[in-house]
Write a protein that holds these residues in place. Structure first.
Motif, PDB file in Angstrom:
ATOM      1  N   GLY A 132       7.952   9.856  -7.383  1.00  0.00           N
ATOM      2  CA  GLY A 132       6.900   9.012  -6.825  1.00  0.00           C
ATOM      3  C   GLY A 132       6.866   7.624  -7.439  1.00  0.00           C
ATOM      4  O   GLY A 132       6.727   6.619  -6.732  1.00  0.00           O
ATOM      5  N   LEU A 133       7.028   7.562  -8.772  1.00  0.00           N
ATOM      6  CA  LEU A 133       6.985   6.262  -9.449  1.00  0.00           C
ATOM      7  C   LEU A 133       8.181   5.395  -9.066  1.00  0.00           C
ATOM      8  O   LEU A 133       8.038   4.194  -8.828  1.00  0.00           O
ATOM      9  N   TRP A 144      -3.646  12.315 -15.627  1.00  0.00           N
ATOM     10  CA  TRP A 144      -2.873  12.144 -14.396  1.00  0.00           C
ATOM     11  C   TRP A 144      -3.777  11.846 -13.206  1.00  0.00           C
ATOM     12  O   TRP A 144      -3.420  11.042 -12.333  1.00  0.00           O
ATOM     13  N   LEU A 145      -4.969  12.473 -13.183  1.00  0.00           N
ATOM     14  CA  LEU A 145      -5.911  12.181 -12.104  1.00  0.00           C
ATOM     15  C   LEU A 145      -6.428  10.751 -12.210  1.00  0.00           C
ATOM     16  O   LEU A 145      -6.573  10.056 -11.190  1.00  0.00           O
ATOM     17  N   LEU A 146      -6.707  10.289 -13.441  1.00  0.00           N
ATOM     18  CA  LEU A 146      -7.150   8.914 -13.617  1.00  0.00           C
ATOM     19  C   LEU A 146      -6.103   7.934 -13.102  1.00  0.00           C
ATOM     20  O   LEU A 146      -6.420   6.980 -12.380  1.00  0.00           O
ATOM     21  N   MET A 147      -4.831   8.169 -13.438  1.00  0.00           N
ATOM     22  CA  MET A 147      -3.767   7.280 -12.963  1.00  0.00           C
ATOM     23  C   MET A 147      -3.629   7.354 -11.450  1.00  0.00           C
ATOM     24  O   MET A 147      -3.382   6.333 -10.787  1.00  0.00           O
ATOM     25  N   SER A 148      -3.805   8.526 -10.874  1.00  0.00           N
ATOM     26  CA  SER A 148      -3.727   8.662  -9.426  1.00  0.00           C
ATOM     27  C   SER A 148      -4.840   7.876  -8.736  1.00  0.00           C
ATOM     28  O   SER A 148      -4.611   7.197  -7.725  1.00  0.00           O
ATOM     29  N   LEU A 149      -6.048   7.940  -9.296  1.00  0.00           N
ATOM     30  CA  LEU A 149      -7.176   7.203  -8.715  1.00  0.00           C
ATOM     31  C   LEU A 149      -6.949   5.690  -8.817  1.00  0.00           C
ATOM     32  O   LEU A 149      -7.259   4.937  -7.888  1.00  0.00           O
ATOM     33  N   LEU A 150      -6.394   5.244  -9.952  1.00  0.00           N
ATOM     34  CA  LEU A 150      -6.090   3.821 -10.104  1.00  0.00           C
ATOM     35  C   LEU A 150      -5.039   3.376  -9.090  1.00  0.00           C
ATOM     36  O   LEU A 150      -5.138   2.297  -8.501  1.00  0.00           O
ATOM     37  N   GLY A 151      -4.019   4.218  -8.876  1.00  0.00           N
ATOM     38  CA  GLY A 151      -2.990   3.895  -7.895  1.00  0.00           C
ATOM     39  C   GLY A 151      -3.545   3.843  -6.482  1.00  0.00           C
ATOM     40  O   GLY A 151      -3.200   2.942  -5.694  1.00  0.00           O
ATOM     41  N   ALA A 152      -4.413   4.802  -6.141  1.00  0.00           N
ATOM     42  CA  ALA A 152      -5.007   4.819  -4.801  1.00  0.00           C
ATOM     43  C   ALA A 152      -5.900   3.599  -4.591  1.00  0.00           C
ATOM     44  O   ALA A 152      -5.932   3.006  -3.503  1.00  0.00           O
ATOM     45  N   THR A 153      -6.643   3.209  -5.633  1.00  0.00           N
ATOM     46  CA  THR A 153      -7.497   2.016  -5.539  1.00  0.00           C
ATOM     47  C   THR A 153      -6.656   0.765  -5.321  1.00  0.00           C
ATOM     48  O   THR A 153      -6.998  -0.101  -4.505  1.00  0.00           O
ATOM     49  N   THR A 154      -5.550   0.671  -6.047  1.00  0.00           N
ATOM     50  CA  THR A 154      -4.653  -0.468  -5.869  1.00  0.00           C
ATOM     51  C   THR A 154      -4.102  -0.510  -4.451  1.00  0.00           C
ATOM     52  O   THR A 154      -4.052  -1.573  -3.820  1.00  0.00           O
ATOM     53  N   ALA A 155      -3.665   0.648  -3.943  1.00  0.00           N
ATOM     54  CA  ALA A 155      -3.132   0.711  -2.587  1.00  0.00           C
ATOM     55  C   ALA A 155      -4.173   0.278  -1.554  1.00  0.00           C
ATOM     56  O   ALA A 155      -3.842  -0.374  -0.554  1.00  0.00           O
ATOM     57  N   ALA A 156      -5.442   0.600  -1.815  1.00  0.00           N
ATOM     58  CA  ALA A 156      -6.495   0.294  -0.846  1.00  0.00           C
ATOM     59  C   ALA A 156      -6.876  -1.176  -0.838  1.00  0.00           C
ATOM     60  O   ALA A 156      -7.251  -1.718   0.215  1.00  0.00           O
ATOM     61  N   PRO A 188       0.806  -1.224   0.000  1.00  0.00           N
ATOM     62  CA  PRO A 188       0.000   0.000   0.000  1.00  0.00           C
ATOM     63  C   PRO A 188       0.839   1.273   0.000  1.00  0.00           C
ATOM     64  O   PRO A 188       0.485   2.258  -0.663  1.00  0.00           O
ATOM     65  N   LEU A 189       1.968   1.256   0.715  1.00  0.00           N
ATOM     66  CA  LEU A 189       2.838   2.436   0.736  1.00  0.00           C
ATOM     67  C   LEU A 189       3.394   2.717  -0.652  1.00  0.00           C
ATOM     68  O   LEU A 189       3.380   3.869  -1.121  1.00  0.00           O
ATOM     69  N   GLY A 190       3.888   1.692  -1.326  1.00  0.00           N
ATOM     70  CA  GLY A 190       4.465   1.886  -2.645  1.00  0.00           C
ATOM     71  C   GLY A 190       3.461   2.415  -3.649  1.00  0.00           C
ATOM     72  O   GLY A 190       3.742   3.373  -4.385  1.00  0.00           O
ATOM     73  N   PHE A 191       2.268   1.814  -3.683  1.00  0.00           N
ATOM     74  CA  PHE A 191       1.260   2.280  -4.636  1.00  0.00           C
ATOM     75  C   PHE A 191       0.720   3.662  -4.251  1.00  0.00           C
ATOM     76  O   PHE A 191       0.328   4.440  -5.126  1.00  0.00           O
ATOM     77  N   SER A 192       0.714   3.987  -2.955  1.00  0.00           N
ATOM     78  CA  SER A 192       0.312   5.334  -2.533  1.00  0.00           C
ATOM     79  C   SER A 192       1.320   6.377  -3.009  1.00  0.00           C
ATOM     80  O   SER A 192       0.939   7.484  -3.418  1.00  0.00           O
ATOM     81  N   LEU A 193       2.617   6.039  -2.962  1.00  0.00           N
ATOM     82  CA  LEU A 193       3.638   6.961  -3.468  1.00  0.00           C
ATOM     83  C   LEU A 193       3.463   7.193  -4.966  1.00  0.00           C
ATOM     84  O   LEU A 193       3.607   8.331  -5.455  1.00  0.00           O
ATOM     85  N   GLN A 194       3.134   6.138  -5.713  1.00  0.00           N
ATOM     86  CA  GLN A 194       2.910   6.308  -7.138  1.00  0.00           C
ATOM     87  C   GLN A 194       1.667   7.155  -7.394  1.00  0.00           C
ATOM     88  O   GLN A 194       1.669   8.036  -8.271  1.00  0.00           O
ATOM     89  N   ALA A 195       0.604   6.904  -6.632  1.00  0.00           N
ATOM     90  CA  ALA A 195      -0.614   7.715  -6.769  1.00  0.00           C
ATOM     91  C   ALA A 195      -0.329   9.174  -6.446  1.00  0.00           C
ATOM     92  O   ALA A 195      -0.838  10.087  -7.106  1.00  0.00           O
ATOM     93  N   LEU A 196       0.510   9.406  -5.427  1.00  0.00           N
ATOM     94  CA  LEU A 196       0.866  10.778  -5.053  1.00  0.00           C
ATOM     95  C   LEU A 196       1.653  11.465  -6.158  1.00  0.00           C
ATOM     96  O   LEU A 196       1.475  12.660  -6.419  1.00  0.00           O
ATOM     97  N   GLY A 197       2.545  10.726  -6.826  1.00  0.00           N
ATOM     98  CA  GLY A 197       3.292  11.299  -7.934  1.00  0.00           C
ATOM     99  C   GLY A 197       2.373  11.754  -9.058  1.00  0.00           C
ATOM    100  O   GLY A 197       2.531  12.862  -9.604  1.00  0.00           O
ATOM    101  N   PHE A 198       1.391  10.914  -9.408  1.00  0.00           N
ATOM    102  CA  PHE A 198       0.432  11.303 -10.447  1.00  0.00           C
ATOM    103  C   PHE A 198      -0.449  12.460  -9.979  1.00  0.00           C
ATOM    104  O   PHE A 198      -0.779  13.356 -10.762  1.00  0.00           O
ATOM    105  N   ALA A 199      -0.839  12.446  -8.693  1.00  0.00           N
ATOM    106  CA  ALA A 199      -1.693  13.518  -8.176  1.00  0.00           C
ATOM    107  C   ALA A 199      -0.968  14.863  -8.200  1.00  0.00           C
ATOM    108  O   ALA A 199      -1.580  15.900  -8.502  1.00  0.00           O
ATOM    109  N   SER A 200       0.316  14.867  -7.870  1.00  0.00           N
ATOM    110  CA  SER A 200       1.068  16.126  -7.898  1.00  0.00           C
ATOM    111  C   SER A 200       1.124  16.703  -9.299  1.00  0.00           C
ATOM    112  O   SER A 200       0.993  17.924  -9.494  1.00  0.00           O
ATOM    113  N   LEU A 201       1.267  15.832 -10.291  1.00  0.00           N
ATOM    114  CA  LEU A 201       1.292  16.316 -11.674  1.00  0.00           C
ATOM    115  C   LEU A 201      -0.092  16.780 -12.109  1.00  0.00           C
ATOM    116  O   LEU A 201      -0.219  17.784 -12.841  1.00  0.00           O
TER     117      LEU A 201
END
Length: 420
Positions: free
Chosen positions: A321-322, A386-398, A285-298
């Motif tokens: 983040g990635l 970028w928001l779509l990728m962030s949401l996918l990353g957050a879903t994966t982390a969850a 979850p931490l790793g995928f959250s970092l990736q989601a955060l990277g996409f969210a920042s962009l």
């Protein structure tokens, strides 16, 4: 094994990143033809990983790795011989098949080595000491591969000055040497003793070449983990769009890729050890959250024009983040395959994990392509991909934590309670 990953990546990255340049400059091919060739090569490799892993389980890793090297040599020679589009396409596909035969077999060998290492540690260490041993082999595999990914393009750019055919012949020579080394030094698999009539037939779930396809939990895990490859693929697909939007320019790609490689080479080992201590329920979850955060920042920065002198900053935040996320999840996931397989041959498991990622890239990039058309300039719509990728990353982390294998310790504990 670790050296072979380094050398394999040197031979690969000395040639494949320059395919598009050769097709455009030497053959005058257009963007559609180049896209077809590169897409077919990637699909041939990622899509066939499952079959390559299954063949490694049947043939043995040694024979599969040697065959993979020979097939890749054939692909490079076809590319050198090609004078038209169909033959160039065939050569690219054959190179992908070579990778599909090689990589799952290597991962299976590393997994076996990690299991032996862990078994030795169980006898000589205890508790916290044992938690630092064994599975970090996969982190070393990542580091060696990344060094090859840095050295390969440097070698390829030097060889390209003498012609693309020189790069192809040099790459063929690298894989020929590897095939010879594997043939000479990798041990042959021991033949299995035939069952006697007195032995009961084996009806255990561990038997069967395609057992990974019957593991619903592992299939779900592979589906969620496939986001990691989809996210990494955006460095090639989406990042050039961002560099156009920010005005940093596509020439900044070299700087960004070098930055990502330095991060991985310097931090992969210590991060893998930390994640090993933390365990998969925290690491993934931490790793995928970092990736989601990277996409969210962009996504947040894509709407506005970049500050002068900091055009490259959004891309750097994304890559950070990635890269950090991948360093958390990749070695951990590779180690978890050993628990999912539960003593079964692991080649098909690693192959399925990679093929799921390849399928995610095909589906994900198809969905993202029209959104990237809206992200080439600062605008209210530029945040969409970028928001779509962030949401996918957050879903994966969850959700990925729900599909982890049961640890042997927990299973043993339950069995003891049931016995009592």
């Amino acid at each position: 094994m670790l050296a072979s990953q380094l050398i394999f990546n040197i031979g690969f990255f000395a040639v494949v990143p320059f395919l598009a340049v050769a097709m455009r400059n030497d053959f005058g091919m257009g963007a559609i033809a180049i896209g077809i060739v590169l897409g077919a090569r990637t699909f041939a490799q990622q899509g066939l990983f499952l079959f390559g892993g299954a063949l490694a389980d049947r043939w043995g890793a040694r024979q599969s790795m040697i065959t993979g090297c020979l097939v890749r040599i054939a692909g490079f020679l076809l590319l050198a011989w090609a004078a038209d589009f169909p033959l160039f396409l065939l050569g690219a596909v054959v190179t992908g098949i070579g990778g599909a035969l090689f990589s799952p077999a290597l991962q299976s060998l590393v997994g076996s080595a990690a299991q032996r290492h862990t078994a030795q540690d169980d006898a000589t260490h205890s508790g916290a000491e044992r938690k630092n041993q064994g599975s970090t082999l996969f982190a070393l595999l990542v580091v060696c591969g990344e060094i090859g990914a840095v050295v390969g393009p440097l070698l390829g750019s030097l060889l390209l000055n003498t012609g693309f055919d020189t790069s192809l012949l040099a790459g063929s020579a690298v894989f020929a040497v590897m095939a010879l080394v594997f043939w000479l030094f990798l041990p042959k698999p021991l033949p299995q003793a035939p069952k006697t009539s007195a032995e009961p037939p084996d009806h255990s779930p561990s038997s069967g070449l395609w057992s990974c396809l019957r593991e619903k939990k592992f299939i779900a895990f592979a589906a969620f983990y496939s986001f990691n490859l989809l996210a990494a693929n955006q460095l090639y697909f989406g990042l050039p769009v961002e560099l156009e939007r920010s005005g940093a320019g596509v020439h900044s790609l070299a700087i960004i890729f070098a930055y990502a490689s330095v991060l991985t080479i310097t931090l992969q080992w210590p991060i893998a050890r930390l994640m090993r201590k933390a365990g998969p329920k925290i690491a993934l979850p931490l790793g995928f959250s970092l990736q989601a955060l990277g996409f969210a920042s962009l996504a947040a920065m894509a709407v506005f024009p970049p500050p002068r002198g900091l055009q490259i900053l959004p891309a750097i935040l994304l890559v950070t983040g990635l890269a950090l996320g991948n360093m958390c999840v990749m070695p951990m996931a590779m180690g978890l395959v050993l628990e999912f397989s539960a003593g079964r041959p692991t080649g098909a498991y690693y192959g399925l994990l990679a093929s799921a990622g390849g399928l995610a890239v095909v589906i994900g990039n198809t969905a993202l392509a029209p959104l990237y058309e809206l992200a080439t300039a600062p605008a209210i719509t530029a945040f969409a991909p970028w928001l779509l990728m962030s949401l996918l990353g957050a879903t994966t982390a969850a959700f990925i934590g729900r599909f982890l294998p049961k640890s042997p310790a927990r299973v043993a504990g339950r069995q003891k309670m049931q016995t009592a």
